[in-house]
Design a protein around this motif. Structure first.
Motif, PDB file in Angstrom:
ATOM      1  N   UNK A 172     -17.233   2.948  38.395  1.00  0.00           N
ATOM      2  CA  UNK A 172     -18.075   2.136  37.510  1.00  0.00           C
ATOM      3  C   UNK A 172     -17.602   0.687  37.411  1.00  0.00           C
ATOM      4  N   UNK A 173     -16.412   0.411  37.920  1.00  0.00           N
ATOM      5  CA  UNK A 173     -15.887  -0.946  37.890  1.00  0.00           C
ATOM      6  C   UNK A 173     -15.906  -1.496  39.305  1.00  0.00           C
ATOM      7  N   UNK A 174     -16.817  -2.404  39.584  1.00  0.00           N
ATOM      8  CA  UNK A 174     -16.938  -3.002  40.917  1.00  0.00           C
ATOM      9  C   UNK A 174     -16.109  -4.279  40.976  1.00  0.00           C
ATOM     10  N   UNK A 175     -15.278  -4.343  42.014  1.00  0.00           N
ATOM     11  CA  UNK A 175     -14.536  -5.577  42.289  1.00  0.00           C
ATOM     12  C   UNK A 175     -15.078  -6.080  43.614  1.00  0.00           C
ATOM     13  N   UNK A 176     -14.232  -6.372  44.604  1.00  0.00           N
ATOM     14  CA  UNK A 176     -14.780  -6.741  45.894  1.00  0.00           C
ATOM     15  C   UNK A 176     -15.240  -5.513  46.663  1.00  0.00           C
ATOM     16  N   UNK A 177     -14.737  -4.335  46.285  1.00  0.00           N
ATOM     17  CA  UNK A 177     -15.250  -3.089  46.842  1.00  0.00           C
ATOM     18  C   UNK A 177     -16.395  -2.614  45.948  1.00  0.00           C
ATOM     19  N   UNK A 178     -17.541  -2.249  46.515  1.00  0.00           N
ATOM     20  CA  UNK A 178     -18.670  -1.780  45.679  1.00  0.00           C
ATOM     21  C   UNK A 178     -18.347  -0.432  45.060  1.00  0.00           C
ATOM     22  N   UNK A 179     -17.707  -0.459  43.909  1.00  0.00           N
ATOM     23  CA  UNK A 179     -17.215   0.768  43.297  1.00  0.00           C
ATOM     24  C   UNK A 179     -18.278   1.786  42.988  1.00  0.00           C
ATOM     25  N   UNK A 180     -19.506   1.328  42.738  1.00  0.00           N
ATOM     26  CA  UNK A 180     -20.543   2.269  42.342  1.00  0.00           C
ATOM     27  C   UNK A 180     -20.855   3.304  43.416  1.00  0.00           C
ATOM     28  N   UNK A 181     -20.576   3.013  44.675  1.00  0.00           N
ATOM     29  CA  UNK A 181     -20.878   4.001  45.707  1.00  0.00           C
ATOM     30  C   UNK A 181     -19.828   5.114  45.776  1.00  0.00           C
TER      31      UNK A 181
END
Length: 329
Positions: A172-181
């Motif tokens: 649920x926490x997106x940084x430079x990696x798309x965390x939502x996936x």
């Protein structure tokens, strides 16, 4: 198959946690009741009302004989291994895609055509933009799903709880990696923990659990129908691979093609059979979920995050149902 056979099969499925000899004794006793009732001229439905529901029969038998601990433990262990192992595999695949294949939104090119159509196109992956070392951070969710598989069993519950919570935060926490996936791996990991703990207690999943699973299965279909019916725009539609085009600032709209309608009908039918309790329904739904998940990762659709989550939901529900439902005898 007549009503008596259906009743006996239902009882037999619910007696999977007691020893085979006790299960045979209970079923033979029930057959005796039906035979005596038939000799006395009583209807089968009347006999069933007198005996009680299959769940009531199973509860009384388990209370009298106790659960077959080795069988219960083996079944719970198998369910845990399947679900947690699938979560690990999914997190590895998604991590590799996110790091080395999926273009990141950190580097995009923007173009405007003569009609005012703005197109933004991602042009580089995380590995290309930030280096391989940074890209490998996308595999941290795989590490979190692997830890509970290798720790001693006495520490499994605590380690799984902590790792699943951390995985959910990563999702649920997106940084430079798309965390939502990474939500698919989190769904599977939580399901593995819940199914394992529940089956270890010697309990089975009754119709209430199956109804909840069917409702969750139908939620994406109902959601799409509401979106279409209300003509809702997707102003904040998640986008990963594909070009993003916008004319009026309202975001792209969404529609369902012919194949989508067929998929929706198939899933709706499977949801009904899920409530009934057919084991094959779980395998079918899991296969559809896995195919949906893979197609979202490779298609480059504007709806990649949403479709990924839907595929993961169906995979999780289907796989959990298939491995938690006893085989029909």
């Amino acid at each position: 198959m007549n009503t008596e056979d259906t009743y006996l099969r239902s009882v037999e499925r619910m007696l999977h946690t007691i020893a085979p000899t006790h299960r045979t004794a209970v079923l033979d006793d029930l057959r005796g009741h039906f035979a005596d009732a038939a000799d006395a001229g009583r209807a089968v439905d009347e006999t069933i009302r007198g005996l009680g529901s299959p769940q009531e029969i199973a509860d009384r038998a388990i209370e009298e004989f106790g659960a077959d601990a080795p069988a219960v433990d083996a079944r719970a262990e198998r369910a845990w291994r399947v679900l947690q192992g699938t979560a690990l595999g999914v997190s590895i695949v998604i991590g590799a895609v996110a790091a080395f294949i999926m273009p990141t939104q950190e580097l995009v090119t923007t173009s405007v055509d003569p009609d005012g159509l703005v197109t933004m196109t991602p042009t580089a992956t995380i590995a290309e933009t930030m280096g391989v070392g940074a890209a490998l951070l996308a595999l941290i969710p795989a590490l979190l799903t692997a830890i509970p598989l290798v720790v001693p069993r006495t520490a499994r519950a605590v380690s799984a709880l902590l790792c699943d919570a951390a995985l959910t935060c990563a999702a649920v926490v997106s940084w430079f990696v798309p965390g939502d996936i990474f939500m698919p791996a989190a769904m599977l990991a939580w399901s593995g923990l819940i199914v394992w703990r529940y089956l270890s207690s010697g309990r089975g999943f009754n119709w209430i659990w199956r109804l909840v699973g069917a409702v969750l299965t139908m939620m994406p279909i109902v959601g799409f129908l509401l979106i279409l019916g209300l003509s809702l725009p997707f102003g904040a539609m998640p986008r990963r691979y594909a070009d993003y085009s916008d004319v009026d600032g309202g975001g792209p709209s969404v529609g369902i093609e012919g194949g989508g309608w067929v998929l929706g009908v198939v899933v709706a039918v499977l949801a009904v059979f899920l409530i009934i309790g057919h084991r094959w329904t779980g395998w079918a739904l899991a296969a559809i979920g896995a195919a949906t998940l893979v197609s979202a990762l490779i298609s480059g659709s504007l709806l990649i995050t949403m479709i990924t989550w839907i595929g993961a939901l169906w995979l999780t529900i289907g796989l959990s149902h298939a491995i938690a439902t006893p085989r029909r005898r």
